[in-house]
Scaffold this motif. Structure first.
Motif, PDB file in Angstrom:
ATOM      1  N   LYS A   1      30.010  25.440  16.071  1.00 13.85           N
ATOM      2  CA  LYS A   1      29.747  26.734  15.679  1.00 13.85           C
ATOM      3  C   LYS A   1      28.314  27.213  15.249  1.00 13.85           C
ATOM      4  O   LYS A   1      27.582  26.539  14.814  1.00 13.85           O
TER       5      LYS A   1
ATOM      6  N   HIS B   1      31.108  31.300  13.760  1.00 16.73           N
ATOM      7  CA  HIS B   1      31.676  31.671  15.133  1.00 16.73           C
ATOM      8  C   HIS B   1      31.699  30.550  15.921  1.00 16.73           C
ATOM      9  O   HIS B   1      30.774  29.866  16.346  1.00 16.73           O
ATOM     10  N   ARG B   2      32.501  30.456  17.031  1.00 14.84           N
ATOM     11  CA  ARG B   2      32.437  29.292  17.888  1.00 14.84           C
ATOM     12  C   ARG B   2      31.439  29.665  19.024  1.00 14.84           C
ATOM     13  O   ARG B   2      31.039  30.863  19.059  1.00 14.84           O
ATOM     14  N   GLN B   3      30.684  28.523  19.417  1.00 18.18           N
ATOM     15  CA  GLN B   3      29.673  28.718  20.392  1.00 18.18           C
ATOM     16  C   GLN B   3      30.244  28.525  22.014  1.00 18.18           C
ATOM     17  O   GLN B   3      29.503  28.941  22.832  1.00 18.18           O
TER      18      GLN B   3
ATOM     19  N   ASN C   1      27.135  31.612  11.192  1.00 19.20           N
ATOM     20  CA  ASN C   1      28.217  32.606  10.681  1.00 19.20           C
ATOM     21  C   ASN C   1      29.741  31.968  10.944  1.00 19.20           C
ATOM     22  O   ASN C   1      30.694  32.706  10.547  1.00 19.20           O
TER      23      ASN C   1
END
Length: 192
Positions: free
Chosen positions: A51, A56-58, A54
């Motif tokens: 992630k 969020h998944r990469q 922030n």
């Protein structure tokens, strides 16, 4: 005004397609879709911890590759393979083990081609024979494709015929006999 009085007649849809085959194709399409989605979910789960700052998944889903047809024993089946996006720069890619990127025909189709060739179907007649077996939508198996496959088969046969058999042991049984179905005169009289 045209003098053409020919009116084309079209076959009704109920005579052009086989409802059972269409049902099988629809089921195959759904089964393939579910299996590829399961493969994708395994990959996404493996990278779930990757992630950004922030949270969020990469590695995320990113739509689908263009739809393509796979020639199967029940005719062509259209498939869509999902894509991923790797925002981390690690180079993560999704390639389905079930549907490799360049797969265009199933193994059963590949196995029937040499059999048809050995049975005497000429290179130029393959397209017509495959249309009879797979339906009118059979594509991608032109005479030039069959010629290329023939070269591969010849190389495989050459390597097979030159393989080393020194370390192999084969057991075989040789049986020879003749069967006569001759009845005696009394047997024939009893039957009459």
């Amino acid at each position: 005004m045209s003098d053409n009085k020919v009116i084309p007649l079209e076959k009704p849809a109920e005579f052009c397609s086989d409802p059972l085959t269409e049902l099988l194709r629809k089921g195959a399409r759904q089964l393939i879709t579910d299996a590829v989605e399961a493969e994708l979910n395994v990959l996404l789960d493996q990278h779930a911890d990757s992630k950004d700052s922030n949270g969020h998944r990469q590695v995320v889903r990113n739509g689908y590759l263009p739809e393509r047809e796979i020639q199967t024993g029940i005719g062509p089946v259209t498939v869509k393979v999902p894509k991923i996006r790797d925002k981390s720069g690690q180079g993560v890619k999704f390639n389905s083990a079930l549907l490799p990127p360049y797969l265009r025909k199933t193994k059963s189709i590949e196995e029937v081609l040499p059999w048809l060739y050995l049975k005497g179907i000429s290179t130029g007649d393959f397209h017509e024979a495959l249309q009879a077996l797979l339906g009118s939508d059979a594509k991608g198996l032109s005479a030039s494709t069959i010629s290329r496959l023939k070269q591969v088969w010849e190389k495989e046969h050459e390597s097979w015929s030159r393989r080393d058999l020194k370390l192999k042991r084969y057991v075989y049984i040789w049986a020879d006999g003749v069967y006569f179905n001759i009845r005696s005169e009394t047997d024939r009289q009893c039957i009459l």
